[in-house]
Design a protein around this motif. Sequence first.
Motif, PDB file in Angstrom:
ATOM      1  N   GLU A  29      49.734   4.630  75.227  1.00 49.91           N
ATOM      2  CA  GLU A  29      49.862   5.193  73.877  1.00 49.91           C
ATOM      3  C   GLU A  29      50.849   4.369  73.052  1.00 49.91           C
ATOM      4  O   GLU A  29      50.667   4.184  71.859  1.00 49.91           O
ATOM      5  CB  GLU A  29      50.308   6.644  73.967  1.00 49.91           C
ATOM      6  N   LEU A  30      51.916   3.904  73.712  1.00 56.93           N
ATOM      7  CA  LEU A  30      52.834   2.949  73.096  1.00 56.93           C
ATOM      8  C   LEU A  30      52.512   1.589  73.697  1.00 56.93           C
ATOM      9  O   LEU A  30      52.466   1.439  74.914  1.00 56.93           O
ATOM     10  CB  LEU A  30      54.298   3.306  73.403  1.00 56.93           C
ATOM     11  N   LYS A  31      52.276   0.618  72.831  1.00 54.23           N
ATOM     12  CA  LYS A  31      51.881  -0.709  73.299  1.00 54.23           C
ATOM     13  C   LYS A  31      53.001  -1.722  73.062  1.00 54.23           C
ATOM     14  O   LYS A  31      53.937  -1.474  72.306  1.00 54.23           O
ATOM     15  CB  LYS A  31      50.619  -1.147  72.576  1.00 54.23           C
ATOM     16  N   GLU A  32      52.853  -2.857  73.734  1.00 56.67           N
ATOM     17  CA  GLU A  32      53.806  -3.947  73.589  1.00 56.67           C
ATOM     18  C   GLU A  32      54.028  -4.257  72.109  1.00 56.67           C
ATOM     19  O   GLU A  32      53.081  -4.278  71.324  1.00 56.67           O
ATOM     20  CB  GLU A  32      53.268  -5.193  74.302  1.00 56.67           C
ATOM     21  N   HIS A  33      55.288  -4.424  71.744  1.00 61.43           N
ATOM     22  CA  HIS A  33      55.744  -4.750  70.382  1.00 61.43           C
ATOM     23  C   HIS A  33      55.740  -3.554  69.427  1.00 61.43           C
ATOM     24  O   HIS A  33      56.132  -3.715  68.268  1.00 61.43           O
ATOM     25  CB  HIS A  33      54.955  -5.909  69.754  1.00 61.43           C
ATOM     26  N   ASP A  34      55.276  -2.375  69.867  1.00 66.35           N
ATOM     27  CA  ASP A  34      55.370  -1.193  69.002  1.00 66.35           C
ATOM     28  C   ASP A  34      56.849  -0.894  68.760  1.00 66.35           C
ATOM     29  O   ASP A  34      57.662  -0.964  69.681  1.00 66.35           O
ATOM     30  CB  ASP A  34      54.718   0.033  69.645  1.00 66.35           C
ATOM     31  N   TYR A  75      61.903  -2.150  70.371  1.00 68.83           N
ATOM     32  CA  TYR A  75      60.466  -2.374  70.511  1.00 68.83           C
ATOM     33  C   TYR A  75      60.051  -2.211  71.970  1.00 68.83           C
ATOM     34  O   TYR A  75      60.843  -2.470  72.875  1.00 68.83           O
ATOM     35  CB  TYR A  75      60.093  -3.792  70.060  1.00 68.83           C
TER      36      TYR A  75
END
Length: 123
Positions: A29-34, A75
């Motif tokens: 749900e949370l991705k890399e760089h979010d 992040y």
Amino acid sequence: MKIIINNSSQQPIYEQIIDQIKSLVVSGELKEHDMLPSVRSLSKELKISALTVKKAYDALEEEAFIITVHGKGSYVAGMNQELIMEEQRKEIEADLELAILKGRRCGMKDEELTELFNLILEG
């Protein structure tokens, strides 16, 4: 990002934040760089101390789940699959430990618990 704090839980608030953010990362749900909310905005949203959020973010950074860039924010870090699998294993292990403790409190013997576990696996 939706984080829910349970004030009646025995688990400290900062650990609740850590666990929920980890779950969001592991689930994708949370991705890399979010970008995560700032410490101040999350503390305001959850109506808790900024120090509590900071403690959670620091712990997440220590475990390589997030990266904080001074003056820019925090992040989601690039997650390697082994780390994600290890987190999932830890969660399952904790759940199994709780189930075993509950069974023992009910008077079940280890053999009965093992039999039940194997029955469920076959299910």
